[in-house]
Design a protein around this motif. Structure first.
Motif, PDB file in Angstrom:
ATOM      1  N   ASN A 273       0.821  -1.212   0.000  1.00 61.63           N
ATOM      2  CA  ASN A 273       0.000   0.000   0.000  1.00 61.63           C
ATOM      3  C   ASN A 273       0.852   1.259   0.000  1.00 61.63           C
ATOM      4  O   ASN A 273       0.451   2.289  -0.557  1.00 61.63           O
ATOM      5  N   ALA A 274       2.017   1.193   0.667  1.00 63.49           N
ATOM      6  CA  ALA A 274       2.917   2.343   0.638  1.00 63.49           C
ATOM      7  C   ALA A 274       3.495   2.554  -0.760  1.00 63.49           C
ATOM      8  O   ALA A 274       3.674   3.692  -1.208  1.00 63.49           O
ATOM      9  N   VAL A 275       3.760   1.459  -1.477  1.00 63.60           N
ATOM     10  CA  VAL A 275       4.329   1.571  -2.827  1.00 63.60           C
ATOM     11  C   VAL A 275       3.258   1.970  -3.837  1.00 63.60           C
ATOM     12  O   VAL A 275       3.452   2.854  -4.669  1.00 63.60           O
ATOM     13  N   LEU A 276       2.092   1.331  -3.790  1.00 64.71           N
ATOM     14  CA  LEU A 276       1.058   1.546  -4.793  1.00 64.71           C
ATOM     15  C   LEU A 276       0.072   2.646  -4.411  1.00 64.71           C
ATOM     16  O   LEU A 276      -0.647   3.157  -5.271  1.00 64.71           O
ATOM     17  N   GLY A 277       0.018   3.013  -3.110  1.00 67.07           N
ATOM     18  CA  GLY A 277      -0.980   3.964  -2.645  1.00 67.07           C
ATOM     19  C   GLY A 277      -2.285   3.259  -2.339  1.00 67.07           C
ATOM     20  O   GLY A 277      -2.563   2.165  -2.846  1.00 67.07           O
ATOM     21  N   CYS A 278      -3.123   3.886  -1.524  1.00 61.95           N
ATOM     22  CA  CYS A 278      -4.398   3.264  -1.170  1.00 61.95           C
ATOM     23  C   CYS A 278      -5.318   4.286  -0.532  1.00 61.95           C
ATOM     24  O   CYS A 278      -4.906   5.402  -0.186  1.00 61.95           O
ATOM     25  N   GLU A 279      -6.562   3.901  -0.387  1.00 61.48           N
ATOM     26  CA  GLU A 279      -7.560   4.675   0.352  1.00 61.48           C
ATOM     27  C   GLU A 279      -7.863   3.922   1.653  1.00 61.48           C
ATOM     28  O   GLU A 279      -8.173   2.738   1.631  1.00 61.48           O
TER      29      GLU A 279
END
Length: 350
Positions: A273-279
């Motif tokens: 999630n830190a690499v790809l991003g997330c909500e």
């Protein structure tokens, strides 16, 4: 070691249950496992443990309190001794500066010289006209003229008695005039431990001090370290006006850290999630879940600002909630992630 009461954030008259509760909250907040990126976490955790071990033992706590009181008494006595020495040195210096005499000096001149005002006054008196000297009560002219036979009481013994009485009266007047007037008892300094929720609600807190209950209002703008003065709620001394209570607000450890009117909290994020991003969401200080967008390629300690979710300032405006990202590994090792990290480190491509 620092004051154990200050380490745990409790008062000196706190009970065992209050001390235990403060230790549990503090230990959870500063535990190294919860602060792996903080190099000083283990030091704070150890300090908190030592403070709790001391205060939870009634005998050790009693010895510490007794030693603390003795140290306060010794410090007060040392300050008084130093002040007394300073006054004595000032008196000796003033006496040495006024030692050369050009003629007989009056009792008032002698007292003034002892209290540090002799040299200039003596010169002014010696140069004054006879009429001015008589008007000001000086007796230099009496020393220059022979005694009058019409004054049978003006004998050497009578003059010595009069001079001694004048000196004593002058010293008493000086002491009474230089003594500071104390009309108010000392202030009472104490700490008030509150939560973020208490400050958001602007609650009226109750603080027990010396068997009395103080009502402390948490008005808008109150934050960690704010000093609140309660008029005439401090120490009591007979025949003196009651002192004030000076209360310093301390925020108890919890999920939020106070930074002025802003609040800080942590958001654990997995590597993918830190690499790809997330909500995702984060718990706000009002108890609601706040939506958070984690940008792609976010690193640990990156801060995401949520405006308007902090403490209320003196103008009624709320500060911000600062969300600090913390990278989080899975509970169990993942073979695919291990192979990927190994390939990146060793330059191998699968």
């Amino acid at each position: 070691m620092r004051d154990p009461y200050a380490v745990l954030g409790v008062h000196r008259d706190a009970g065992q249950e209050e001390i235990k509760a403060a230790w549990r909250v503090l230990a959870k907040a500063v535990h190294p496992d919860q602060n792996q990126d903080d190099p000083f976490a283990s030091i704070r955790f150890t300090e908190a443990g030592r403070a709790y071990e001391l205060l939870r033992d009634p005998e050790r706590r009693s010895r510490y309190d007794r030693a603390h009181r003795n140290a306060e008494v010794r410090r007060e006595m040392e300050l008084r001794r130093m002040e007394q020495m300073r006054r004595q040195q000032s008196a000796r210096k003033a006496q040495a500066e006024g030692a050369p005499q050009s003629g007989p000096e009056s009792a008032e001149d002698m007292v003034s010289r002892i209290f540090g005002a002799g040299a200039n006054k003596q010169q002014t008196t010696a140069q004054a006209a006879p009429a001015s000297a008589a008007a000001s009560g000086e007796r230099q002219t009496a020393a220059k003229a022979p005694p009058s036979p019409a004054e049978p009481a003006d004998t050497p013994a009578a003059r010595r008695a009069t001079a001694a009485a004048d000196i004593i009266s002058g010293i008493i007047r000086r002491i009474r005039g230089s003594r500071p007037v104390i009309d108010k008892a000392p202030d009472l300094a104490c700490d008030l431990v509150v939560t973020v929720e208490d400050m958001l609600k602007q609650a009226k807190m109750t603080l027990e001090v010396n068997g009395e209950s103080l009502r402390v209002p948490l008005v808008a703008g109150t934050t960690d370290g704010t000093v609140i003065r309660l008029k005439e709620q401090g120490h009591r001394i007979q025949d003196l006006k009651r002192g004030d209570a000076v209360v310093t607000v301390r925020v108890a450890p919890g999920p939020f850290r106070v930074d002025g009117n802003d609040l800080r909290t942590c958001l654990p994020v997995t590597i993918e999630n830190a690499v790809l991003g997330c909500e995702t969401t984060v718990l706000g200080p009002d108890g609601e879940d706040l939506p958070v967008t984690v940008p792609a390629w976010s690193s640990s300690d990156q801060v995401i600002c949520l405006e308007g979710h902090g403490l209320t300032d003196a103008d009624g405006q709320r500060g911000n909630l600062l969300v600090e990202i913390r990278l989080l590994l899975w509970e169990r090792p993942d073979d695919k992630m291990i192979d990927l990290m190994r390939s990146l480190r060793e330059g191998l491509y699968l």
